[in-house]
Write a protein that holds these residues in place. Structure first.
Motif, PDB file in Angstrom:
ATOM      1  N   HIS A 111       0.858  -1.189   0.000  1.00  0.00           N
ATOM      2  CA  HIS A 111       0.000   0.000   0.000  1.00  0.00           C
ATOM      3  C   HIS A 111       0.896   1.242   0.000  1.00  0.00           C
ATOM      4  O   HIS A 111       1.785   1.380   0.850  1.00  0.00           O
ATOM      5  N   GLU A 112       0.656   2.121  -0.949  1.00  0.00           N
ATOM      6  CA  GLU A 112       1.504   3.295  -1.133  1.00  0.00           C
ATOM      7  C   GLU A 112       1.160   4.395  -0.141  1.00  0.00           C
ATOM      8  O   GLU A 112      -0.007   4.710   0.092  1.00  0.00           O
ATOM      9  N   GLY A 113       2.201   5.006   0.433  1.00  0.00           N
ATOM     10  CA  GLY A 113       2.028   6.140   1.327  1.00  0.00           C
ATOM     11  C   GLY A 113       2.617   7.407   0.721  1.00  0.00           C
ATOM     12  O   GLY A 113       2.963   7.440  -0.469  1.00  0.00           O
ATOM     13  N   PRO A 114       2.773   8.460   1.522  1.00  0.00           N
ATOM     14  CA  PRO A 114       3.266   9.741   1.000  1.00  0.00           C
ATOM     15  C   PRO A 114       4.786   9.769   0.822  1.00  0.00           C
ATOM     16  O   PRO A 114       5.503   8.995   1.464  1.00  0.00           O
ATOM     17  N   PRO A 115       5.286  10.691   0.002  1.00  0.00           N
ATOM     18  CA  PRO A 115       6.742  10.897  -0.082  1.00  0.00           C
ATOM     19  C   PRO A 115       7.248  11.521   1.218  1.00  0.00           C
ATOM     20  O   PRO A 115       6.496  12.185   1.943  1.00  0.00           O
ATOM     21  N   PHE A 116       8.540  11.303   1.535  1.00  0.00           N
ATOM     22  CA  PHE A 116       9.078  11.733   2.827  1.00  0.00           C
ATOM     23  C   PHE A 116       9.007  13.240   3.031  1.00  0.00           C
ATOM     24  O   PHE A 116       8.975  13.724   4.158  1.00  0.00           O
ATOM     25  N   GLU A 117       8.937  14.021   1.901  1.00  0.00           N
ATOM     26  CA  GLU A 117       8.899  15.480   2.030  1.00  0.00           C
ATOM     27  C   GLU A 117       7.607  15.996   2.674  1.00  0.00           C
ATOM     28  O   GLU A 117       7.585  17.083   3.253  1.00  0.00           O
ATOM     29  N   GLU A 118       6.537  15.234   2.592  1.00  0.00           N
ATOM     30  CA  GLU A 118       5.228  15.696   3.094  1.00  0.00           C
ATOM     31  C   GLU A 118       5.063  15.293   4.558  1.00  0.00           C
ATOM     32  O   GLU A 118       4.408  14.299   4.888  1.00  0.00           O
ATOM     33  N   GLU A 119       5.679  16.078   5.433  1.00  0.00           N
ATOM     34  CA  GLU A 119       5.799  15.712   6.854  1.00  0.00           C
ATOM     35  C   GLU A 119       4.450  15.418   7.506  1.00  0.00           C
ATOM     36  O   GLU A 119       4.279  14.421   8.208  1.00  0.00           O
ATOM     37  N   GLU A 120       3.469  16.294   7.279  1.00  0.00           N
ATOM     38  CA  GLU A 120       2.165  16.123   7.920  1.00  0.00           C
ATOM     39  C   GLU A 120       1.502  14.817   7.474  1.00  0.00           C
ATOM     40  O   GLU A 120       0.967  14.061   8.293  1.00  0.00           O
ATOM     41  N   HIS A 121       1.550  14.556   6.165  1.00  0.00           N
ATOM     42  CA  HIS A 121       0.957  13.315   5.643  1.00  0.00           C
ATOM     43  C   HIS A 121       1.712  12.087   6.147  1.00  0.00           C
ATOM     44  O   HIS A 121       1.118  11.053   6.453  1.00  0.00           O
ATOM     45  N   VAL A 122       3.047  12.222   6.260  1.00  0.00           N
ATOM     46  CA  VAL A 122       3.870  11.106   6.760  1.00  0.00           C
ATOM     47  C   VAL A 122       3.475  10.774   8.192  1.00  0.00           C
ATOM     48  O   VAL A 122       3.287   9.599   8.551  1.00  0.00           O
ATOM     49  N   GLU A 123       3.344  11.818   9.025  1.00  0.00           N
ATOM     50  CA  GLU A 123       2.991  11.584  10.424  1.00  0.00           C
ATOM     51  C   GLU A 123       1.643  10.895  10.559  1.00  0.00           C
ATOM     52  O   GLU A 123       1.458   9.979  11.357  1.00  0.00           O
ATOM     53  N   ARG A 124       0.671  11.336   9.755  1.00  0.00           N
ATOM     54  CA  ARG A 124      -0.664  10.732   9.781  1.00  0.00           C
ATOM     55  C   ARG A 124      -0.585   9.263   9.336  1.00  0.00           C
ATOM     56  O   ARG A 124      -1.235   8.394   9.903  1.00  0.00           O
ATOM     57  N   PHE A 125       0.225   9.006   8.313  1.00  0.00           N
ATOM     58  CA  PHE A 125       0.406   7.648   7.781  1.00  0.00           C
ATOM     59  C   PHE A 125       1.025   6.730   8.834  1.00  0.00           C
ATOM     60  O   PHE A 125       0.601   5.580   9.001  1.00  0.00           O
ATOM     61  N   LEU A 126       2.025   7.248   9.554  1.00  0.00           N
ATOM     62  CA  LEU A 126       2.745   6.419  10.525  1.00  0.00           C
ATOM     63  C   LEU A 126       1.947   6.181  11.805  1.00  0.00           C
ATOM     64  O   LEU A 126       2.206   5.211  12.531  1.00  0.00           O
ATOM     65  N   ARG A 127       0.991   7.076  12.098  1.00  0.00           N
ATOM     66  CA  ARG A 127       0.193   6.929  13.330  1.00  0.00           C
ATOM     67  C   ARG A 127      -0.807   5.781  13.257  1.00  0.00           C
ATOM     68  O   ARG A 127      -1.261   5.277  14.276  1.00  0.00           O
ATOM     69  N   LYS A 128      -1.176   5.376  12.049  1.00  0.00           N
ATOM     70  CA  LYS A 128      -2.211   4.337  11.896  1.00  0.00           C
ATOM     71  C   LYS A 128      -1.716   2.991  12.452  1.00  0.00           C
ATOM     72  O   LYS A 128      -0.568   2.607  12.243  1.00  0.00           O
ATOM     73  N   GLU A 129      -2.625   2.331  13.154  1.00  0.00           N
ATOM     74  CA  GLU A 129      -2.312   1.011  13.724  1.00  0.00           C
ATOM     75  C   GLU A 129      -2.387  -0.038  12.621  1.00  0.00           C
ATOM     76  O   GLU A 129      -3.414  -0.200  11.958  1.00  0.00           O
ATOM     77  N   ARG A 130      -1.305  -0.746  12.405  1.00  0.00           N
ATOM     78  CA  ARG A 130      -1.270  -1.761  11.344  1.00  0.00           C
ATOM     79  C   ARG A 130      -0.550  -3.013  11.829  1.00  0.00           C
ATOM     80  O   ARG A 130       0.213  -2.973  12.797  1.00  0.00           O
ATOM     81  N   LYS A 131      -0.753  -4.104  11.113  1.00  0.00           N
ATOM     82  CA  LYS A 131      -0.102  -5.367  11.463  1.00  0.00           C
ATOM     83  C   LYS A 131       1.384  -5.312  11.130  1.00  0.00           C
ATOM     84  O   LYS A 131       2.220  -5.897  11.834  1.00  0.00           O
ATOM     85  N   TYR A 132       1.728  -4.618  10.021  1.00  0.00           N
ATOM     86  CA  TYR A 132       3.121  -4.575   9.563  1.00  0.00           C
ATOM     87  C   TYR A 132       3.684  -3.157   9.709  1.00  0.00           C
ATOM     88  O   TYR A 132       2.953  -2.170   9.586  1.00  0.00           O
ATOM     89  N   ARG A 133       5.012  -3.080   9.950  1.00  0.00           N
ATOM     90  CA  ARG A 133       5.621  -1.764  10.065  1.00  0.00           C
ATOM     91  C   ARG A 133       5.887  -1.196   8.675  1.00  0.00           C
ATOM     92  O   ARG A 133       6.207  -1.938   7.740  1.00  0.00           O
ATOM     93  N   PRO A 134       5.752   0.115   8.506  1.00  0.00           N
ATOM     94  CA  PRO A 134       6.017   0.755   7.213  1.00  0.00           C
ATOM     95  C   PRO A 134       7.500   0.687   6.849  1.00  0.00           C
ATOM     96  O   PRO A 134       8.365   0.487   7.713  1.00  0.00           O
ATOM     97  N   PHE A 135       7.777   0.872   5.570  1.00  0.00           N
ATOM     98  CA  PHE A 135       9.156   0.934   5.084  1.00  0.00           C
ATOM     99  C   PHE A 135       9.249   2.005   4.009  1.00  0.00           C
ATOM    100  O   PHE A 135       8.241   2.446   3.457  1.00  0.00           O
ATOM    101  N   ILE A 136      10.482   2.451   3.749  1.00  0.00           N
ATOM    102  CA  ILE A 136      10.721   3.489   2.751  1.00  0.00           C
ATOM    103  C   ILE A 136      11.345   2.869   1.509  1.00  0.00           C
ATOM    104  O   ILE A 136      12.275   2.067   1.600  1.00  0.00           O
ATOM    105  N   GLU A 137      10.802   3.263   0.353  1.00  0.00           N
ATOM    106  CA  GLU A 137      11.362   2.785  -0.919  1.00  0.00           C
ATOM    107  C   GLU A 137      11.100   3.848  -1.973  1.00  0.00           C
ATOM    108  O   GLU A 137       9.955   4.298  -2.139  1.00  0.00           O
ATOM    109  N   GLY A 138      12.156   4.268  -2.689  1.00  0.00           N
ATOM    110  CA  GLY A 138      12.000   5.291  -3.717  1.00  0.00           C
ATOM    111  C   GLY A 138      11.562   6.629  -3.153  1.00  0.00           C
ATOM    112  O   GLY A 138      10.859   7.391  -3.831  1.00  0.00           O
ATOM    113  N   GLY A 139      11.947   6.899  -1.910  1.00  0.00           N
ATOM    114  CA  GLY A 139      11.598   8.182  -1.302  1.00  0.00           C
ATOM    115  C   GLY A 139      10.152   8.261  -0.829  1.00  0.00           C
ATOM    116  O   GLY A 139       9.685   9.328  -0.432  1.00  0.00           O
ATOM    117  N   LYS A 140       9.448   7.132  -0.835  1.00  0.00           N
ATOM    118  CA  LYS A 140       8.064   7.100  -0.365  1.00  0.00           C
ATOM    119  C   LYS A 140       7.933   6.100   0.770  1.00  0.00           C
ATOM    120  O   LYS A 140       8.702   5.133   0.868  1.00  0.00           O
TER     121      LYS A 140
END
Length: 449
Positions: A352-381
């Motif tokens: 599932h695609e998330g925001p690029p690292f430059e979008e701090e507010e969107h990144v924080e919202r994305f990382l706050r969500k409770e999920r089974k798997y931890r997020p990872f960074i690839e291609g700056g996203k």
């Protein structure tokens, strides 16, 4: 060309009505005229005309049907036209059923011959038509003299198309109408000239019948100009695939002419064991959605089946099931939507695609969500694995139908909402009937002996 002409001469008896059939037709016409004359005494403002292939002597052997049009004054209210038209139709045939085109008409029998009694408006100009059937008298008047001497060429073309399964403009077939066949023969001059010229047709070919010329125009689609209404495409109902089939058929016939192109044969269908074995060996996902047929006319049913098929196939493509093909089938009581996919079962998780690292507010919202798997960074996203709701193709289709049945055509959608069954793999062979077997074998592209 001598060989082709010899073949055409040999198949003429297959397409030209016998003397017995012609006599039967004339007897029915005579009786029908008597009945019409008697009934129309009560309607002095009305008249009738015999139109269509019977009136122009282009009907195909074994396909006799007489078309009678009841012509109403232009100022007749539509409700009166329909009501009186049906009354007259019922009064002049021995047994009847109501059928529907632009409006209801009567189909019945007179002296063993099928008859259609169709009400329409008597108009001075084809430019003022109120429904499609109002054009028919103008079509007849344009063709009746031009077609003389070419009747058997029309019959040959109709038979050639019928054997190939592409004769008829109704939505179930989306092939060549009888009127289109007659126009093509008039335009080119003969059956053989139609076949020769058709080998060069493309999806952009325009045949301008009234102007007597052919040209190509992108974006028009295959277009045959109606001499009665120059803005109308007589080939509008012809599908691109059936155009392609006809062009290829013409090429093959000219290369290897044979009587077989004019003879309808009963094709031997492989046994269920052979079909089941083929399904298993392919390793694909084969799914058939089976449901009750809505009580609507075919020209309303088939566009809805096509819409439902396309909706599900687009979904399967987006979900990465990699659909190979989809088609639809209907008989007297049921409908079938059938799909074959390269992937039967997907992985239980997807990215599932998330925001690029430059979008701090969107990144924080994305990382706050409770999920089974931890997020990872690839291609700056940021990305994350999420569990699929449905990983089997049949479950995905079922879930889509339950959620989005409204998007699959009004009547078809309502039937799907009420009840449907999904058969997977060789279990599609539970669907009985010879016609479905033919359809399935064709869908699977199996070679036939």
């Amino acid at each position: 060309m001598e060989e082709i002409q010899r073949i055409l001469n040999e198949v003429l008896p297959l397409v030209v009505p016998s003397e017995e059939e012609v006599k039967k037709a004339k007897d029915a016409e005579e009786e029908l005229r008597k009945r019409l004359d008697d009934v129309l005494k009560n309607y002095p403002q009305l008249e009738y005309r015999f139109l269509g292939s019977y009136a122009r002597n282009t009907w195909l052997k074994g396909n006799l049907e007489i078309d009678v049009f009841i012509l109403f004054p232009e100022d007749t209210p539509k409700d009166d036209l329909e009501r009186i038209g049906l009354e007259i139709g019922k009064a002049v045939v021995d047994e009847y059923e109501l059928r529907y085109a632009a409006h209801p008409y009567v189909h019945g029998i007179v002296k063993g011959v099928e008859v259609d009694v169709v009400p329409c408006y008597k108009l001075k100009s084809a430019g003022k038509i109120k429904s499609a059937v109002d054009r028919t008298p103008f079509h007849h008047d344009w063709l009746k003299d031009r077609i003389k001497g070419k009747e058997n060429d029309v019959r040959l073309l109709k038979k050639f198309l019928k054997v190939a399964g592409i004769y008829g403009a109704e939505y179930k077939v989306r092939g060549f109408s009888g009127y289109l066949c007659e126009l093509l023969v008039v335009f080119y001059g003969s059956f053989l000239d139609v076949i020769k010229n058709a080998t060069a047709w493309t999806r952009n070919t325009v045949i301008d019948v009234p102007a007597g010329k052919i040209y190509k125009k992108k974006g028009m689609g295959f277009f045959v100009v109606d001499p009665v209404d120059p803005k109308r495409n007589v080939a509008a109902n012809l599908s691109l695939d059936n155009l392609a089939r006809f062009v290829q058929l013409c090429r093959e016939f000219l290369r290897n002419p044979a009587k077989d192109y004019f003879i309808e044969k009963e094709v031997e269908i492989p046994s269920d064991e052979i079909i089941a074995n083929e399904i298993e060996q392919r390793g694909t996902g084969l799914c058939a959605v089976v449901f009750e047929k809505p009580d609507i006319v075919e020209d309303n049913l088939y566009p809805q089946l096509e819409k439902a098929c396309r909706r599900i196939e687009d979904f399967l493509r987006r979900e990465n099931f990699l659909p190979l093909r989809s088609r639809f089938f209907a008989d007297e009581s049921r409908c079938v939507l059938i799909f074959e996919t390269q992937v039967k079962e997907l992985a239980r998780i997807r990215r599932h695609e998330g925001p690029p690292f430059e979008e701090e507010e969107h990144v924080e919202r994305f990382l706050r969500k409770e999920r089974k798997y931890r997020p990872f960074i690839e291609g700056g996203k940021f990305w994350v694995y999420v569990e699929r709701k449905n990983w089997k193709v049949e479950d995905a289709i079922a879930d889509l139908i339950r959620r989005e049945w409204r998007s699959m055509g009004k009547n078809v959608g309502e039937m799907l909402k009420k009840h449907f069954e999904i058969l997977v793999g060789k279990s599609v062979l539970k669907i009985e009937g010879k016609e479905f077997r033919r359809f399935l074998v064709d869908f699977l592209c199996l070679k036939l002996n």
